[in-house]
Design an enzyme around this catalytic site. Structure first.
Site, PDB file in Angstrom:
ATOM      1  N   THR A 154       0.978  -1.271  -0.045  1.00 47.33           N
ATOM      2  CA  THR A 154       0.065  -0.008   0.093  1.00 47.33           C
ATOM      3  C   THR A 154       1.002   1.218   0.125  1.00 47.33           C
ATOM      4  O   THR A 154       1.918   1.423   0.840  1.00 47.33           O
ATOM      5  CB  THR A 154      -0.605  -0.118   1.136  1.00 47.33           C
ATOM      6  OG1 THR A 154      -1.670  -1.115   1.208  1.00 47.33           O
ATOM      7  CG2 THR A 154      -1.863   1.159   1.171  1.00 47.33           C
ATOM      8  N   GLY A 193       2.607  -2.868   8.210  1.00 42.41           N
ATOM      9  CA  GLY A 193       2.983  -3.355   9.644  1.00 42.41           C
ATOM     10  C   GLY A 193       4.220  -3.706   9.779  1.00 42.41           C
ATOM     11  O   GLY A 193       4.991  -4.215   8.954  1.00 42.41           O
ATOM     12  N   GLU A 437      -7.587  -5.829   3.739  1.00 43.59           N
ATOM     13  CA  GLU A 437      -7.528  -6.760   2.804  1.00 43.59           C
ATOM     14  C   GLU A 437      -9.121  -6.602   1.683  1.00 43.59           C
ATOM     15  O   GLU A 437      -9.515  -7.549   1.468  1.00 43.59           O
ATOM     16  CB  GLU A 437      -7.914  -8.168   3.596  1.00 43.59           C
ATOM     17  CG  GLU A 437      -6.719  -8.593   4.390  1.00 43.59           C
ATOM     18  CD  GLU A 437      -5.506  -8.860   3.369  1.00 43.59           C
ATOM     19  OE1 GLU A 437      -5.598  -9.239   2.508  1.00 43.59           O
ATOM     20  OE2 GLU A 437      -4.042  -8.748   4.056  1.00 43.59           O
TER      21      GLU A 437
END
Lengths: 678, 678
Positions: A154, A193, A437
């Site tokens: 992303t 993350g 997701e």
């Protein structure tokens, strides 16, 4: 430490400290809680294993979540890293492995509150997308934690639409390297993350350029921090993206690449390769990638969406059996709020939904396992259906569970708003599942596209996958129910849902078809599609809702476990189905399939069911078998001592641990200035 | 400092730094943004005053909210106290007073982010409930901040149901004192703002006992902390209740009373008094108390519910005009997400609702002012209607705005989930408004009780208040619309809402009546009522929804301002009305008032409207005239430079200001242990 849940479910005597209002609820259960728990787990042996894992984790103080609601983002991160590192040790000690049967229970026990989850995605992406040599080189390093991985897909400017990613990787034939760059601010990696502070390596997705030609998005392994001192590597700018609504324990990060060079071998090349001279070679089928997304979405439903709803129901229903407020009848004791019809109507449908989704998870898992066997035989025929169902259900279930958790939170009034209730953090976490997701609206449109395609195919007599054959088989008609009891017949309500789904798909299908006609007269094709999307989303939801009801009814039909399980599950199935009709009456009334009079029967049966299920509400949440530690809620503990616990927990708050500097700086001067003037 | 909003709305040239995607949206506005702003404010003069107040506050660094998203609960509290103290000084300097026209703009500018809000309630309760002597003694002390007050009503065990409060105040005739006690843990005061750490005094609500007889709930002034050193007074146990979903800046507190004695004069005794010998005397009418609740609920709608929705719309719509994602047409540039029908369908109805509620607020304010004039003439006839409407609208508006803010948050995808978007804190704050000042379900049932009463009265020809005369006047019938354009006629859709409301009240009314019949046959009266409550809540909502639509249509009808305002407001009114039908089709289809074919026309008109209003979406949020500082959002700023701002703000996060101890403690040993084994 003796866990009161296990004490009771294992048939021992109740602790005397249980609030009598809650104890009474358990004495009148119409079914065996322990049998239901075992059935939900898939057998008593799994229940035993789950409890053993949960006990091992919860009795280890390193995994304590006791102070979680008082911690800053920095403290949460530190705790998550500590737990992740300790978990490696623990797993080794206990003989647990990542692909063993214990793993999902470990995740349940730590409540997702550990670091290095993206490290796992890093490893999975290498396993899926890397060549055998790449797997042999990187997987041992990663599994031994000689590096910490992340997954940089992303960007600031692009999420769900992967083709739009702007990071570039230019092949330099002279040095046999790729040069990675962040050409503009919107191309900066954002959200990954474990990347803000932990990761040493990451898989970067970038547009591949060779000799000036773009070959689309490809994955590259890039080192971002020194293995010696953790300093950023040359050309790397990275950090943490700052505070979020939840997930404070995760260091979601940003990453800017300034002419970062990686060797040719760092492009993951199972499916395509850049040869030394710059020749681009594609090999094998990438269809398997869809399968990965499917698997992630299905595991998200069971791991991230359903447990928070079950926990929220447990907390809100136990609290509602303890909280007394106002009088139902003058002169009597104040009533438990669970006895109010409005409170039942808030909570019990959420409880029924938690069960419904637990069974849909089983359904999807079975479908997935079957698909996996086919794919191993190189048969990819099941992929479109699996992709459509996993997308649609990811959207439906996360949306439903999010709104269910919110309803539970609000149903607990002011105390639900305290972090100590556990409900705010369940909510602020689960709401993210509607976005990650695959954003839900985008996913539902993918399901809708599949439905329209199947509808068109079925209309012309072509064969379609099993879950959508009903689109062709259904005939117009009227609901045959004659009284309110008829609406407790699964055939009656399942048929109604099927009719509604067919009509919804058919209507948007025909609208889409009509607009396709319009294309001849000048309306552009994509405009036409865009103008149908609001209704297409409705069609996708109607399809998934129908399957959920049908699957619930079939599951109930097949129950063999004794102990009153089938009877109470039948009630919950009825409630789930009738709640859906009661809340969306228009869908069923629109073409007269259900008449106004029949709808009044639905309402009557629905309201009757609330009073019936209310009697078993507490045992039904007890059966989820969450320990007090995993609920981490002052309102939801097994013993129902809510006020005592709220008071004790508040004492631990940092707001009570120091005299605020505000007194000396502001309050004292304010009060004394005035006093001195007296 | 030059504020870009004012630069533009005041007709100056656009700053060159505005994102062209946003600048373009403003060039094509179909109406004058500045004229709309002035009309919303109630005139250009008020706009000028508002901007002057907001500028004065925002240009003062003490009121900065810049680091708010990075602060701990302790830091937020300290900042709120600092601001509250500084605000006193500022108001003095600027010549502003608490009852002056500037006050509501001050509150808007500080965004509620100050301490001592309960101090104001403390003062108001003394003014309302105290005798002239009590007012003369306490109000000067409070207004000079010689003490800091709070308002201790809610207890651990009781909120909305005041009669159930358990704190006791026993009159001791020998010492002429009241002895206050917290007899059990559920009786502990819990939630009062400003009480956890700031207040020196509070108004405690307790059950009054004289000579062993209970006289019900009464208010007592109790000192809880020393004016000299802020230590707790004897018999007082007090502190902060700990972390909450939001309101970290407020020290919501708990209070336990252990035989705390206060003099007889400390019971607020405007309406009742305990004489020295223990004789209890009641005097005057307490009806005025209802009027206070009414006033609080109405001011809550305009102060706490509508502005967050307006801000959320501003942020989400500006962002949606800047965010580009995926392609509508192959080969073209990626589309603004605001161009997707599904995105329009999420955001534009929320925008229409923000306007609808702004006008309902005007309606309620006018009703309230009229009621106030009557009450001054000792005519309390308007009170029941005012109470019913303020209760119902408090519930409807807070519920609607909460869900609207959530929709805006989710419509911004991942970035909406970052605290830096401003959306999570708007949401976590507004959701509390569904609970405080009367839990929404309880309030809706009060409205419903009023409706049923009026319906019964109207059925027997008795006169009823103006807002409910329609209950008797409406006749059954069918919607006369013949094509989709007919559904853009306010008379058509207002009539439909009226019909739905009448039917809903009539149905529950008749159900209630039928159940009253059942009472004869054994069903208890209160059971009967309880069994109707789910539908009674629906009836109350239908009534308020109808009035909102009717009032919006009437407001549009009366617009005299030029500059294209009436045309765009008409579109918004149509959208609000049709969205309500589209989202609740069953209500209108049930008895065939609207047919299935007509409902398709509604859908068509509704979807058409989305595309029309989309063109003016950005100017419509610009007209709310929120400054960048008041939005405090990286996504919603006037210039649309969202990615740059997200990046810059993230740099300020404490997560980027220090190397986490986690590296040295856990990551380094993990990575190096393994490395050393190589």
């Amino acid at each position: 430490f003796r866990n009161p849940v296990h004490m009771v479910t294992m048939g021992q005597t109740r602790s005397e400290s249980v609030n009598p209002d809650l104890a009474n609820e358990r004495q009148t259960a119409s079914f065996s809680v322990e049998k239901l728990t075992a059935w939900l787990d898939g057998g008593a042996e799994r229940t035993r294993l789950r409890r053993a894992v949960v006990d091992a984790i919860e009795s280890d103080p390193v995994f304590s979540r006791e102070n979680q609601y008082f911690q800053s983002q920095n403290e949460r991160y530190e705790a998550a890293v500590r737990k992740a590192v300790h978990l490696q040790k623990k797993m080794h000690e206990m003989g647990w492995s990542e692909d063993g049967p214990e793993f999902k229970y470990i995740y349940r026990a730590v409540a997702g509150d550990v670091a290095f989850l993206l490290h796992r995605i890093f490893m999975r992406s290498i396993s899926m997308l890397g060549s055998d040599e790449q797997v042999a080189k990187w997987i041992p390093l990663a599994s031994q934690y000689q590096l910490i991985g992340s997954y940089a897909q992303t960007e600031l400017g692009h999420g769900t639409y992967l083709q739009g990613l702007e990071t570039t990787a230019v092949f330099d034939v002279t040095t046999q390297e790729f040069i990675l760059n962040t050409p503009k601010i919107s191309a900066m990696k954002w959200w990954p993350g474990d990347m803000g502070r932990s990761a040493t390596h990451t898989v970067v997705f970038a547009q591949l350029y060779i000799h000036g030609k773009c070959y689309g998005i490809h994955p590259f392994i890039v080192q971002i921090r020194s293995l010696q001192d953790h300093s950023l590597c040359p050309g790397i700018i990275a950090g943490d993206i700052g505070p979020k609504m939840n997930f404070e324990h995760i260091d979601n990060g940003y990453l800017m690449l300034q002419s970062v060079r990686v060797p040719r071998e760092n492009m993951l090349n199972k499916f395509c390769e850049v040869q030394p001279d710059g020749t681009y070679v594609r090999r094998g089928s990438q269809k398997i990638n869809y399968f990965t997304m499917t698997s992630v979405r299905i595991s998200l439903i069971s791991g991230e969406a359903i447990p928070p709803l079950m926990k929220a129901c447990t907390i809100a229903i136990r609290y509602s059996a303890v909280r007394r407020q106002s009088k139902l009848k003058p002169g009597e004791q104040e009533a438990k709020i669970l006895d109010y019809q409005t409170q039942q109507e808030k909570l019990l449908p959420q409880l029924a939904a938690a069960y419904a989704f637990h069974f849909i998870d089983d359904y999807l898992q079975e479908l997935f396992d079957r698909g996996y066997r086919e794919i191993q035989r190189k048969n990819f025929d099941t992929l479109p259906e699996l992709h459509a169902l996993s997308s649609g259900f990811k959207a439906l279930v996360t949306q439903y569970c999010t709104s269910g958790v919110e309803i539970c939170l609000r149903a607990c009034g002011g105390h639900g708003y305290s972090l100590l209730s556990g409900l705010p953090s369940l909510y602020t976490k689960i709401i993210a599942s509607c976005i990650y997701e695959g954003e839900n609206t985008v996913l539902l449109l993918q399901t809708a596209r599949f439905l329209i395609k199947c509808f068109m195919a079925a209309s012309t007599g072509q064969s379609v996958p099993p879950s959508v054959t009903y689109l062709a088989a259904a005939k117009p008609g009227k609901c045959p129910a004659k009284n309110k009891l008829d609406f407790l017949r699964p055939d009656i309500y399942t048929e109604a849902y099927q009719h509604a789904a067919v009509r919804s798909v058919w209507r948007t299908g025909s609208t889409a078809a009509k607009l396709q006609d319009l294309i001849q007269s000048g309306v552009k094709k994509h405009d036409a599609w865009n103008r149908c999307t609001v209704q297409l989303v409705q069609a996708a939801k109607a399809h998934c809702h129908y399957i959920t009801v049908k699957n619930f009814a079939e599951t109930v039909e097949k129950i063999e476990t004794k102990g009153g399980i089938q009877r109470i599950m039948k009630h919950l199935c009825d409630l789930f189905a009738l709640h859906g009709i009661f809340s969306n009456t228009g869908v069923f009334l629109h073409d007269g399939y259900i008449s106004g009079e029949q709808m009044d029967m639905v309402t009557a049966s629905y309201l009757d069911l609330l009073a019936i299920i209310r009697k078993d509400a507490v045992p039904l949440v007890d059966a989820f078998d969450f320990t007090d530690k995993s609920l981490n809620s002052a309102l939801g503990s097994y013993d129902g001592q809510v006020y005592q616990r709220l008071y004790e927990w508040a004492q631990k708050s940092p707001t009570n641990k120091q005299i605020s500097p505000a007194y000396g700086k502001y309050l004292k001067p304010l009060l004394h200035n005035r006093l001195s003037k007296l």
